[in-house]
Every structure is written in structure tokens, then in C-alpha cells.
Design a protein around this motif. Structure first.
Motif, PDB file in Angstrom:
ATOM      1  N   UNK A  25       0.834  -1.213   0.000  1.00 29.49           N
ATOM      2  CA  UNK A  25       0.000   0.000   0.000  1.00 29.49           C
ATOM      3  C   UNK A  25       0.867   1.261   0.000  1.00 29.49           C
ATOM      4  N   UNK A  26       1.891   1.275   0.826  1.00 30.72           N
ATOM      5  CA  UNK A  26       2.769   2.444   0.887  1.00 30.72           C
ATOM      6  C   UNK A  26       3.584   2.601  -0.393  1.00 30.72           C
ATOM      7  N   UNK A  27       4.081   1.500  -0.934  1.00 34.04           N
ATOM      8  CA  UNK A  27       4.811   1.562  -2.200  1.00 34.04           C
ATOM      9  C   UNK A  27       3.898   2.091  -3.296  1.00 34.04           C
ATOM     10  N   UNK A  39       4.858  10.453 -14.888  1.00 34.11           N
ATOM     11  CA  UNK A  39       4.384   9.464 -15.847  1.00 34.11           C
ATOM     12  C   UNK A  39       5.444   8.422 -16.155  1.00 34.11           C
ATOM     13  N   UNK A  40       5.031   7.427 -16.929  1.00 33.33           N
ATOM     14  CA  UNK A  40       5.948   6.362 -17.330  1.00 33.33           C
ATOM     15  C   UNK A  40       6.795   6.815 -18.521  1.00 33.33           C
ATOM     16  N   UNK A  41       7.944   6.175 -18.766  1.00 33.01           N
ATOM     17  CA  UNK A  41       8.450   4.990 -18.064  1.00 33.01           C
ATOM     18  C   UNK A  41       9.143   5.350 -16.763  1.00 33.01           C
ATOM     19  N   UNK A  42       9.143   4.393 -15.828  1.00 32.79           N
ATOM     20  CA  UNK A  42       9.922   4.523 -14.610  1.00 32.79           C
ATOM     21  C   UNK A  42      11.281   3.878 -14.898  1.00 32.79           C
ATOM     22  N   UNK A  43      12.297   4.699 -15.047  1.00 31.53           N
ATOM     23  CA  UNK A  43      13.583   4.180 -15.489  1.00 31.53           C
ATOM     24  C   UNK A  43      14.530   3.853 -14.335  1.00 31.53           C
ATOM     25  N   UNK A  44      14.768   4.819 -13.435  1.00 31.65           N
ATOM     26  CA  UNK A  44      15.767   4.600 -12.391  1.00 31.65           C
ATOM     27  C   UNK A  44      15.252   5.070 -11.038  1.00 31.65           C
ATOM     28  N   UNK A  45      15.328   4.181 -10.051  1.00 28.78           N
ATOM     29  CA  UNK A  45      15.047   4.528  -8.656  1.00 28.78           C
ATOM     30  C   UNK A  45      16.308   4.306  -7.842  1.00 28.78           C
ATOM     31  N   UNK A  57      14.281  -4.197  -2.941  1.00 25.23           N
ATOM     32  CA  UNK A  57      13.693  -5.239  -3.784  1.00 25.23           C
ATOM     33  C   UNK A  57      12.224  -4.955  -4.089  1.00 25.23           C
ATOM     34  N   UNK A  58      11.565  -4.193  -3.213  1.00 22.75           N
ATOM     35  CA  UNK A  58      10.147  -3.870  -3.458  1.00 22.75           C
ATOM     36  C   UNK A  58       9.995  -2.924  -4.647  1.00 22.75           C
ATOM     37  N   UNK A  59      11.052  -2.210  -4.992  1.00 23.10           N
ATOM     38  CA  UNK A  59      10.999  -1.263  -6.104  1.00 23.10           C
ATOM     39  C   UNK A  59      11.342  -1.910  -7.440  1.00 23.10           C
ATOM     40  N   UNK A  60      11.992  -3.069  -7.397  1.00 21.45           N
ATOM     41  CA  UNK A  60      12.593  -3.635  -8.608  1.00 21.45           C
ATOM     42  C   UNK A  60      11.582  -3.918  -9.712  1.00 21.45           C
ATOM     43  N   UNK A  61      10.393  -4.378  -9.358  1.00 24.77           N
ATOM     44  CA  UNK A  61       9.433  -4.743 -10.397  1.00 24.77           C
ATOM     45  C   UNK A  61       8.765  -3.532 -11.034  1.00 24.77           C
ATOM     46  N   UNK A  62       9.024  -2.348 -10.498  1.00 24.81           N
ATOM     47  CA  UNK A  62       8.383  -1.140 -11.017  1.00 24.81           C
ATOM     48  C   UNK A  62       9.318  -0.263 -11.851  1.00 24.81           C
ATOM     49  N   UNK A  63      10.629  -0.544 -11.804  1.00 25.12           N
ATOM     50  CA  UNK A  63      11.603   0.312 -12.486  1.00 25.12           C
ATOM     51  C   UNK A  63      12.514  -0.531 -13.381  1.00 25.12           C
ATOM     52  N   UNK A  64      13.008   0.108 -14.444  1.00 20.96           N
ATOM     53  CA  UNK A  64      13.955  -0.588 -15.313  1.00 20.96           C
ATOM     54  C   UNK A  64      15.208  -0.961 -14.541  1.00 20.96           C
ATOM     55  N   UNK A  85      17.103 -10.101  -7.974  1.00 24.41           N
ATOM     56  CA  UNK A  85      16.560  -9.324  -9.086  1.00 24.41           C
ATOM     57  C   UNK A  85      17.710  -8.815  -9.954  1.00 24.41           C
ATOM     58  N   UNK A  86      17.688  -9.100 -11.257  1.00 24.26           N
ATOM     59  CA  UNK A  86      18.820  -8.720 -12.124  1.00 24.26           C
ATOM     60  C   UNK A  86      18.939  -7.224 -12.372  1.00 24.26           C
ATOM     61  N   UNK A  87      17.877  -6.462 -12.100  1.00 30.80           N
ATOM     62  CA  UNK A  87      17.922  -5.024 -12.371  1.00 30.80           C
ATOM     63  C   UNK A  87      18.301  -4.191 -11.149  1.00 30.80           C
ATOM     64  N   UNK A  88      18.775  -4.838 -10.060  1.00 32.32           N
ATOM     65  CA  UNK A  88      19.220  -4.119  -8.871  1.00 32.32           C
ATOM     66  C   UNK A  88      20.745  -4.173  -8.789  1.00 32.32           C
TER      67      UNK A  88
END
Length: 275
Positions: A25-27, A39-45, A57-64, A85-88
Motif C-alpha cells: 500500500x505504501x509503495x 508518468x511512465x516509463x519509470x527508469x531509475x530509482x 527489492x520492493x521497487x525492482x518490479x516497477x523500475x527498469x 533481481x537482475x535489475x538491482x
């Protein structure tokens, strides 16, 4: 001045095992705020002072891609040991000097960490790395969590919890003042962005074994300060509280599941397009 704590390997491993990360919920509230502004895309967090990486890890599925940073080599080591996660990626650095280009980041987060930073320097650094319309999210929760268990008097149960927190209060860092929430509120008021949001009471309930609740409190800086000063006193306090909680619940196993209510607060701010 930034404060360096939670840096030992044993403490880092305990962080991974027991520290809680923001709920879905907070994410979602954080991402909705970003989506409406940028707006999208969400590229880098970038998750600053990420510890052992639960929030990262909670952010990984939302950002490139997501970068987790922490000043502690031990925390980064534990985060890497648990990375799937390969994108972290994880980087060791101080919060006030991020190894990122100007205007390159969509979202900068700090979860239960901002109160230890050199706050003005960090806010300046977050402004530097954020893209126009990029967002800053600072999240924390209060120490005073509440427990519930079926067919058990919540008032009696939580009186024991309150005594636990009160026993740790003398070991609380004076840097935090009476309430870390005030540090976040001051930051909210100081951020010059016109588009920002402040929420100071978001309750999240989550089930966990009683042992995990005890482990969570033992990761707090106040308990760790007591542990350094008097290991026997710290251990005895924790064991006594745990036994009293089990007695109130009328259970014999520390693995009995309880519901822990956690009170979060956060600030969200959007860097203006003109900045």
C-alpha cells in the motif's frame, strides 16, 4: 553531520531477517504520486541507505533499474548475498554523495533512514540527481508498535510492549530528539518544491511470529546501544518481555503468530520542471 550505525555484519544479517519494509500500500502511494507528476516509463530509482535491501527489492518490479546505496560495507554485503533481481545494483557510499549523474533519477527513496543523515546536504543531493518532475519519498515508522492476538486483551498485551519501549528510551540517540517524526516534518516544511505531500498516520498491520517482533525491536538503535553498554541487561530485558508476552497470550511457543500494527509517516515531493 551524518550518523553511522548498524554497520556490523551480525547486525546487518539481523536487519535482513527482522527489519520490515514498507507495505504494498505504501509503495503504491509513492508510485501513484510519481506517476501523476512524471508518468511512465519509470527508469531509475535510488534507495538511499538501503541497509540489507528489503525496501530496494520492493521497487525492482516497477523500475527498469534500481540502485541501493549504503555507507556500511556489511549491509551492502548482506544485500548482495540476498540479491536475486537482475535489475538491482548496490553501491557503497554516503547518503550525501550519491554516485549518480545530475538529473538522472526518477525516484529517490530513503526508508527509515533519513533521520540519520546530514539532512540539508542530503536534500541538496537528492535535488541534484532527480530529473525534473522526479520525486523524493522519505518514509519512516514510529517505534510504538501495537500487538494483537485472538482471545487476548490487547490493552494488557500492549502494556508489556510499552514497558519494553520505555526501558529502551534512555538509550535512544539524542540526535533523534523526542520524536523522529518532527525531523521529517521540518524537512517537509523546508523543501521548496510547491508540489509535496505529508502524511503522519498510516497504520499497516502485518502478521509475524512473536520471535520476529522481538527480533525487530532488537534491531533498533536504542536496543543496540543497550546491548553495547550492558549485553546481559539487554538480553535479560528481551527475554523477560518475551516471556511476559507469551504469558499474556497463554502460549508456550515464541513462534506463535501475532499481528503487529505499525504506524508509518512519510513525505513525498516532486522536483519542479523548471528546476
Amino acid at each position: 553531520m551524518a550518523y553511522r550505525l548498524f554497520e556490523g555484519k551480525k547486525h546487518a544479517s539481523s536487519y535482513w531477517k527482522h527489519r520490515i519494509s514498507p507495505s504494498d500500500e505504501l509503495i503504491r502511494q509513492m508510485l501513484d504520486f510519481l506517476e501523476k507528476r512524471k508518468g511512465h516509463p519509470f527508469e531509475l530509482a535510488v534507495d538511499v541507505c538501503c541497509g540489507s535491501g528489503q525496501g530496494t527489492v520492493r521497487l525492482a518490479k516497477h523500475f527498469a533499474s534500481v540502485v541501493g546505496t549504503d555507507v556500511s560495507p556489511a549491509q551492502v554485503e548482506v544485500a548482495l548475498e540476498n540479491a536475486k533481481e537482475p535489475n538491482i545494483t548496490y553501491r557503497q557510499c554516503v547518503a550525501e554523495e550519491l554516485p549518480l549523474a545530475d538529473s538522472s533519477v526518477d525516484l529517490v527513496t530513503a526508508m527509515s533512514a533519513f533521520h540519520w543523515f546530514d539532512r540539508p546536504r542530503f536534500l541538496h543531493e537528492a535535488h541534484r540527481v532527480l530529473k525534473p518532475n522526479g520525486c523524493l519519498a522519505l518514509i519512516n515508522y514510529t517505534v510504538n508498535m501495537e500487538l494483537s492476538y485472538p482471545d487476548c486483551c490487547s490493552d494488557t498485551l500492549n502494556q508489556v510492549c510499552k514497558e519494553f519501549y520505555a526501558a529502551l528510551e534512555p538509550y535512544r540517540s539524542p540526535h533523534l530528539g523526542p520524536s523522529s517524526m518532527e525531523l521529517y516534518r521540518e524537512a517537509y516544511e523546508s523543501i521548496p518544491y510547491p508540489d509535496k505531500d505529508w502524511q503522519e498516520c498510516v497504520w499497516v498491520k502485518r502478521p509475524m511470529p512473536l520471535s520476529s517482533y522481538m527480533g525487530l525491536v532488537e534491531t533498533f538503535s536504542s536496543y543496540q546501544a543497550l546491548l553495547r553498554e550492558d549485553p546481559q541487561k539487554a538480553t535479560t530485558l528481551s527475554q523477560d518481555i518475551c516471556q511476559r508476552l507469551m504469558s499474556v497470550m497463554r502460549v508456550t511457543s515464541v513462534e506463535t503468530e501475532v499481528v503487529v500494527a505499525v504506524k508509518y509517516f512519510y513525505l513525498l515531493a516532486c522536483k519542479p520542471q523548471e528546476a
